[in-house]
Design a protein around this motif. Structure first.
Motif, PDB file in Angstrom:
ATOM      1  N   ALA A 333       0.843  -1.214   0.000  1.00  0.00           N
ATOM      2  CA  ALA A 333       0.000   0.000   0.000  1.00  0.00           C
ATOM      3  C   ALA A 333       0.868   1.251   0.000  1.00  0.00           C
ATOM      4  N   ALA A 338      -0.469   4.990  -0.924  1.00  0.00           N
ATOM      5  CA  ALA A 338      -1.322   5.219   0.251  1.00  0.00           C
ATOM      6  C   ALA A 338      -0.480   5.824   1.378  1.00  0.00           C
ATOM      7  N   VAL A 366      -6.328   5.099   0.368  1.00  0.00           N
ATOM      8  CA  VAL A 366      -6.271   3.859  -0.410  1.00  0.00           C
ATOM      9  C   VAL A 366      -7.240   3.998  -1.584  1.00  0.00           C
ATOM     10  N   MET A 370      -6.021  -0.980  -5.221  1.00  0.00           N
ATOM     11  CA  MET A 370      -4.863  -1.445  -4.452  1.00  0.00           C
ATOM     12  C   MET A 370      -5.125  -2.808  -3.833  1.00  0.00           C
ATOM     13  N   SER A 383      -7.984  -0.187   5.817  1.00  0.00           N
ATOM     14  CA  SER A 383      -7.675   0.625   4.645  1.00  0.00           C
ATOM     15  C   SER A 383      -8.803   1.631   4.444  1.00  0.00           C
TER      16      SER A 383
END
Length: 485
Positions: A333, A338, A366, A370, A383
């Protein structure tokens, strides 16, 4: 090795498996060696099925009012041994003691429901024509199997044991090879409660025993709880062999947060949902969709997450491999753009340096493409995605292939009803981060979170564990002849 090697439980006795292949059972808490578990052979399963078949005639012919007396006693024994059973869960699974106690308390609730089954399965009787009656009754299937995962060593086995057995079936259970100890104690407590030998059997092993269960001609039905990948395989294989199958898979549960949500309550709920049981539950909050300006709530979630301390109020994850996988998702991530607000990587707990710990992790900004947004992480990670409108948020939720749970945090009843009506999930929460229904309401998701008909617990489970017999009777010849006779 703290405990001796695990044995199978067949016909009321613990027996060595017919194998020389064993796996080590390691405690996630500190990496210590607990036991060894056998990778049983097909011959071990055959022996268990023979035992269950031999017990079935007598057990199925025992009135259900008498069968449930075993579970009244079993419920008492769960209360009596709550501390011992909870500590065993901590050792082999790694969750906190408080979480383990809650797991046994849920097992007690599941058993209470089974004790009520005589009141729920009374058949119907109707005089359908003069002198002619039709009657329905629920009858057991025969020998059934239950394949259970590592994340709830006692609760998930008790999703199936009390209902299936109280309804007159005999059971083969295959525990996760990562947590084989709790089911052994369950077997002992069931025997102490008066369950006849052969009605409940335990066969340990890996995927080979799962395949053998799906193929065995003496097994009528299979329940499974685990990952979606394996659930699909089990469902295909069991149904290919003409068995009933209910296979529960993974999840990617979305929590939709609106600007009018109560900040403190929302943050506490979301943090508890994503980090409870180390995030290793199919009802954990895994993805949050922030609708509009909810930065004040995100800030509060960060604040709450920092109160969650590995080794204190956050347990271990199940294995070194699991820890590494979770940390790879976080790194992925970060690479994809992110923002890591709370980072749970590279955690070591003092005094438990050999344990497997991941700290609470909050990832913001996010995007739906992803990996952390699409895949089940099974760790204490949330997330956060962003949406401008509630419908945009619902589109994100509905695009994910799973369908276990969804929740909305708001004080607007109309918005809550809109989510209830439109979220593609089997279990919905309104200001509830873990919307698990209490008994007698059943547990079960939709889409790629469940394969098969019905649910695994509650009233819905009755139809899975039984078949319906219909009887038409006529005794009085004076009733004459009509189209029914």
């Amino acid at each position: 090795m703290k405990y001796g090697a695990v044995k199978n439980y067949i016909n009321g006795r613990f027996l060595d498996a017919q194998t020389s292949n064993y796996l080590y059972v390691v405690s996630p808490v500190d990496g210590s060696l607990l036991s060894q578990v056998p990778l049983s052979a097909a011959a071990d399963l055959d022996l268990a099925v023979q035992s269950a078949k031999a017990a079935f005639k007598s057990w199925s012919n025992t009135p259900i009012k008498e069968r449930v007396q075993v579970f009244f006693r079993y419920k008492y024994l769960l209360h009596q041994h709550l501390d011992e059973l909870s500590k065993l869960i901590v050792e082999e699974n790694g969750k906190t003691y408080t979480e383990a106690v809650a797991e046994i308390e849920k097992a007690i609730e599941l058993t209470e429901f089974a004790c009520s089954l005589p009141q729920l399965i009374a058949g119907e009787l109707l005089e359908v024509s003069k002198g002619i009656e039709c009657r329905t009754e629920y009858v057991p299937l025969g020998v059934v199997a239950s394949i259970v995962p590592f994340n709830f060593p006692s609760m998930v086995p008790n999703w199936t044991i009390p209902n299936a057995i109280a309804l007159g079936n005999c059971m083969i259970m295959k525990p996760s090879e990562k947590v084989p100890l709790s089911v052994g104690r369950i077997a002992e407590l069931l025997k102490e409660a008066g369950l006849p030998d052969g009605v409940f059997n335990v066969v340990h092993g890996d995927s080979q025993i799962v395949e053998a269960i799906c193929d065995h001609p003496g097994i009528e039905a299979v329940s499974f709880v685990g990952s979606t990948k394996v659930a699909k395989i089990v469902y295909r294989r069991a149904t290919y062999n003409y068995k009933r199958c209910l296979a529960l898979g993974g999840a990617k549960n979305h929590l939709l947060v609106l600007p009018d949500a109560i900040p403190a309550m929302t943050a506490a709920n979301i943090t508890a949902s994503m980090s409870g049981c180390g995030g290793q539950r199919c009802m954990a909050a895994s993805a949050m969709v922030a609708v509009g300006d909810v930065n004040h709530i995100v800030d509060k979630i960060v604040e709450e997450a920092k109160k969650v301390v590995p080794g204190d109020n956050l347990g271990a994850v199940i294995s070194k491999q699991s820890k590494e996988n979770i940390e790879r998702y976080i790194a992925s991530a970060e690479r994809q753009g992110a923002k890591i607000l709370v980072d749970g990587r590279n955690i070591t707990v003092t005094g438990k340096e050999g344990g497997f710990y991941v700290g609470p992790t909050v990832i913001d900004y996010v995007t739906p493409d992803m990996d952390v947004a699409r895949e089940e992480i099974f760790g204490p990670v949330i997330s956060i995605m962003r949406a401008n409108t509630l419908d945009e948020a619902l589109a994100i939720e509905n695009a994910n292939p799973y369908g276990n749970a969804a929740a909305v945090f708001t004080q607007n009843g109309g918005a809550a009803r809109h989510v209830i009506n439109n979220a593609s999930a089997g279990m919905i929460g309104v200001n509830v981060g873990v919307p698990v229904p209490r008994e007698p309401f059943s547990f079960g998701g939709w889409n790629e979170s469940k394969f098969g008909v019905g649910d695994i617990t509650g009233k819905s489970s009755i139809e899975f564990w039984t078949k319906l017999k219909k009887t038409t009777t006529k005794w009085n010849p004076e009733a004459g002849v009509n189209w029914m006779s």
